[in-house]
Design a protein around this motif. Structure first.
Motif, mmCIF file in Angstrom:
data_model
loop_
_atom_site.group_PDB
_atom_site.id
_atom_site.type_symbol
_atom_site.label_atom_id
_atom_site.label_comp_id
_atom_site.label_asym_id
_atom_site.label_seq_id
_atom_site.Cartn_x
_atom_site.Cartn_y
_atom_site.Cartn_z
ATOM 1 N N LYS A 198 0.819 -1.211 0.000
ATOM 2 C CA LYS A 198 0.000 0.000 0.000
ATOM 3 C C LYS A 198 0.855 1.264 0.000
ATOM 4 C CE LYS A 198 -4.217 -1.841 2.093
ATOM 5 N NZ LYS A 198 -5.113 -1.835 3.263
ATOM 6 N N SER A 199 2.081 1.167 0.520
ATOM 7 C CA SER A 199 2.970 2.335 0.560
ATOM 8 C C SER A 199 3.789 2.485 -0.718
ATOM 9 C CB SER A 199 3.915 2.224 1.768
ATOM 10 O OG SER A 199 3.177 2.157 2.972
ATOM 11 N N GLY A 200 3.611 1.581 -1.670
ATOM 12 C CA GLY A 200 4.259 1.728 -2.968
ATOM 13 C C GLY A 200 5.547 0.955 -3.147
ATOM 14 N N ASP A 201 6.046 0.311 -2.100
ATOM 15 C CA ASP A 201 7.290 -0.452 -2.220
ATOM 16 C C ASP A 201 6.936 -1.910 -2.502
ATOM 17 O OD1 ASP A 201 9.833 -1.523 -2.086
ATOM 18 O OD2 ASP A 201 10.414 -0.382 -0.318
ATOM 19 N N VAL A 202 6.558 -2.174 -3.753
ATOM 20 C CA VAL A 202 6.112 -3.512 -4.134
ATOM 21 C C VAL A 202 7.265 -4.505 -4.052
ATOM 22 C CG1 VAL A 202 4.988 -4.873 -5.941
ATOM 23 C CG2 VAL A 202 4.383 -2.479 -5.634
ATOM 24 N N GLY A 203 8.494 -4.045 -4.316
ATOM 25 C CA GLY A 203 9.656 -4.926 -4.254
ATOM 26 C C GLY A 203 9.857 -5.502 -2.869
ATOM 27 N N CYS A 204 9.773 -4.644 -1.847
ATOM 28 C CA CYS A 204 9.916 -5.123 -0.460
ATOM 29 C C CYS A 204 8.755 -6.024 -0.077
ATOM 30 C CB CYS A 204 10.011 -3.946 0.506
ATOM 31 S SG CYS A 204 11.668 -3.249 0.656
ATOM 32 N N THR A 219 -2.441 -13.229 3.090
ATOM 33 C CA THR A 219 -1.098 -12.908 2.601
ATOM 34 C C THR A 219 -1.088 -12.881 1.078
ATOM 35 O OG1 THR A 219 -0.315 -14.239 4.472
ATOM 36 C CG2 THR A 219 1.339 -13.440 2.929
ATOM 37 N N TRP A 220 -1.635 -13.940 0.463
ATOM 38 C CA TRP A 220 -1.711 -14.003 -1.000
ATOM 39 C C TRP A 220 -2.542 -12.834 -1.548
ATOM 40 C CZ3 TRP A 220 0.629 -17.537 -4.291
ATOM 41 C CH2 TRP A 220 1.239 -18.644 -3.703
ATOM 42 N N SER A 221 -3.667 -12.569 -0.905
ATOM 43 C CA SER A 221 -4.562 -11.511 -1.394
ATOM 44 C C SER A 221 -3.896 -10.147 -1.329
ATOM 45 C CB SER A 221 -5.862 -11.497 -0.576
ATOM 46 O OG SER A 221 -6.534 -12.732 -0.677
ATOM 47 N N ALA A 222 -3.168 -9.871 -0.231
ATOM 48 C CA ALA A 222 -2.482 -8.580 -0.093
ATOM 49 C C ALA A 222 -1.436 -8.407 -1.182
ATOM 50 C CB ALA A 222 -1.828 -8.479 1.288
ATOM 51 N N MET A 223 -0.712 -9.475 -1.493
ATOM 52 C CA MET A 223 0.328 -9.387 -2.508
ATOM 53 C C MET A 223 -0.272 -9.238 -3.910
ATOM 54 S SD MET A 223 3.658 -9.346 -2.614
ATOM 55 C CE MET A 223 3.584 -8.044 -3.840
ATOM 56 N N ILE A 224 -1.317 -10.001 -4.198
ATOM 57 C CA ILE A 224 -1.966 -9.907 -5.513
ATOM 58 C C ILE A 224 -2.569 -8.523 -5.723
ATOM 59 C CG2 ILE A 224 -3.927 -10.763 -6.874
ATOM 60 C CD1 ILE A 224 -3.386 -13.534 -5.609
ATOM 61 N N GLY A 231 0.164 -1.583 -11.172
ATOM 62 C CA GLY A 231 0.399 -1.771 -12.602
ATOM 63 C C GLY A 231 1.075 -3.069 -12.986
ATOM 64 N N PHE A 232 1.342 -3.942 -12.030
ATOM 65 C CA PHE A 232 1.978 -5.228 -12.349
ATOM 66 C C PHE A 232 0.878 -6.272 -12.561
ATOM 67 C CE2 PHE A 232 4.983 -2.823 -9.740
ATOM 68 C CZ PHE A 232 6.112 -2.839 -10.549
ATOM 69 N N ALA A 233 0.088 -6.054 -13.605
ATOM 70 C CA ALA A 233 -1.092 -6.892 -13.827
ATOM 71 C C ALA A 233 -0.719 -8.332 -14.135
ATOM 72 C CB ALA A 233 -1.932 -6.306 -14.954
#
Length: 435
Positions: A198-204, A219-224, A231-233
């Motif tokens: 949610k803070s924009g650091d998708v890599g972390c 956990t899966w839902s938060a990551m998806i 934008g990582f559809a």
């Protein structure tokens, strides 16, 4: 009914009111009670004022009950347990302010853990926190974090960081967890994935996700959802495919992320596939947010008529968000009924939320796109005549551990910290570089 002794209430008022012959002899009951609340100096007085409110038949007045709760939570003579009793029995429904008062009171008390418990109850009852909720919550969490290595405390802090978008604070919490040797279990790991995403650091977020030995559906839902919203559809859909190969069964939040990914990637056929899969295979009945996601998918693909037909086939009444999504997708010049769809969406939206400034602005802008300047001006004039205001657009950046907000229409020259002067200098530098 409990009878409370209220004779002391009358001591707040002057006895010789007949001496003021040129003025009204008595204040209204509401003014009297408000004066009493402002002069409340003890718990006994608080009980007496509450009794007087009941006697006066004002117990359903949200203003007075909120003021009574404010005094119970924040005044020097506060009684937080009494404030909690008021909160749960005075039917505040979805109002956020009364909850904020009690959370703030507990955050400064000897029982900061009660603020965290109250926040959990607030979310369970569907009350939306606002920007004032989280600073008080973080204060309570910070107090607890210095006293104990409490996993629940860390999770609540991370939830607050996610809502505020405060990545620096979230990273500090992560460093505290690592430094204290706390086990990164499913609950805490999911909170980190959600906060980073949610803070924009998708890599972390992805790094924490991959490091977790055990993962729940959340956990899966938060990551998806995090991948889809940034934008990582394709990555989100690929992760969902991996999830279906695991023992974890997706839930309604998982499908929100998948449909969001389809919307960003323009995958209309796949969105229909996943939408049907949700109920047919997993027995999850689509909620309003799922229908809204499908409307968004079709609208982005230019299929506004199909989106309208989907709305009309919904088993529940469409909410304003669905109509707003459809209207934003309409250009007004669409063939095959697109203009009629825009008109219907406009009518339905204004029927449901006639006083929402953003709706009126959107409608005015749609008329302006078609060159229908008179109609656009009429809606703008209606806003002014009715005193309807639109909330300013807002964006923010994190700099040096603090959030800086920028608002649409903000006078940049009034900024005291030189941010805009720096931006002007950078802009001039880029122009010179291009020559």
């Amino acid at each position: 009914m409990v009878r409370l002794w209220i004779s002391a209430v009358h001591q707040f008022f002057p006895i010789n009111v007949h001496n003021y012959s040129s003025k009204p002899k008595f204040l209204s009951t509401k003014h009297q009670l408000l004066s009493l609340l402002n002069h409340c100096s003890s718990t006994n007085h608080l009980f007496e004022i509450h009794a007087q409110i009941l006697v006066s038949g004002l117990q359903n007045d949200s203003f007075f009950t909120t003021e009574l709760l404010r005094v119970a939570a924040l005044s020097p003579s506060r009684n937080l347990s009494y404030g909690c009793s008021l909160l749960f029995h005075c039917h505040f429904h979805s109002a956020t302010m009364p909850w904020n008062f009690i959370i703030r009171g507990y955050s400064s008390s000897d029982s900061p853990q009660e603020a965290i418990s109250l926040f959990g109850e607030m979310r369970r009852r569907g009350v939306r926190p606002n920007n004032l909720t989280f600073p008080f919550l973080l204060k309570a969490c910070a107090t607890l974090a210095t006293l104990q290595e409490d996993e629940t405390t860390m999770v609540v802090i991370l939830s607050a960081c996610a809502e505020l978008g405060n990545l620096s604070l979230g990273r500090w919490v992560h460093s505290q967890v690592v430094g204290r040797g706390m086990v990164l279990n499913v609950q805490l790991g999911t909170a980190f994935v959600d906060m980073y995403a949610k803070s924009g650091d998708v890599g972390c977020a992805r790094h924490v996700f991959n490091c977790l030995k055990q993962k729940s559906v959340w956990t899966w839902s938060a990551m998806i959802l995090g991948l889809a919203q940034h934008g990582f559809a394709n990555e989100a859909i690929e992760l969902f495919t991996n999830m279906m190969s695991s023992p974890i069964v997706p839930n309604h939040v998982t499908f929100i992320g998948v449909l969001c990914a389809c919307s960003h990637a323009g995958l209309v056929d796949k969105s229909y596939h996943y939408f049907n899969l949700m109920e047919r295979v997993y027995g999850i009945k689509p909620m309003m947010i799922h229908y809204g996601s499908m409307v968004d998918v079709l609208g982005r693909a230019g299929q506004v008529k199909e989106a309208y037909e989907l709305i009309m086939s919904m088993p529940v009444e469409p909410d304003p968000i669905v109509w707003r999504t459809l209207l934003s997708a309409c250009s007004g010049r669409d063939v095959n009924g697109g203009a009629e769809v825009a008109e219907e969406a406009r009518k339905r939206l204004l029927e449901l939320e006639p006083k929402r400034g953003g709706n009126v602005v959107m409608v005015a802008n749609k008329f302006a796109e078609l060159g229908m300047w008179k109609q656009a001006a009429d809606y703008r004039r209606t806003m002014k005549d009715r005193g309807i205001k639109k909330m300013a657009g807002e964006s923010c950046i994190e700099l040096g551990g603090s959030l800086r907000k920028f608002f649409s229409g903000f006078d940049s020259r009034a900024a005291p910290d030189g941010i805009y002067d720096l931006l002007d200098g950078l802009n001039l530098h880029m122009q010179l570089t291009n020559f």
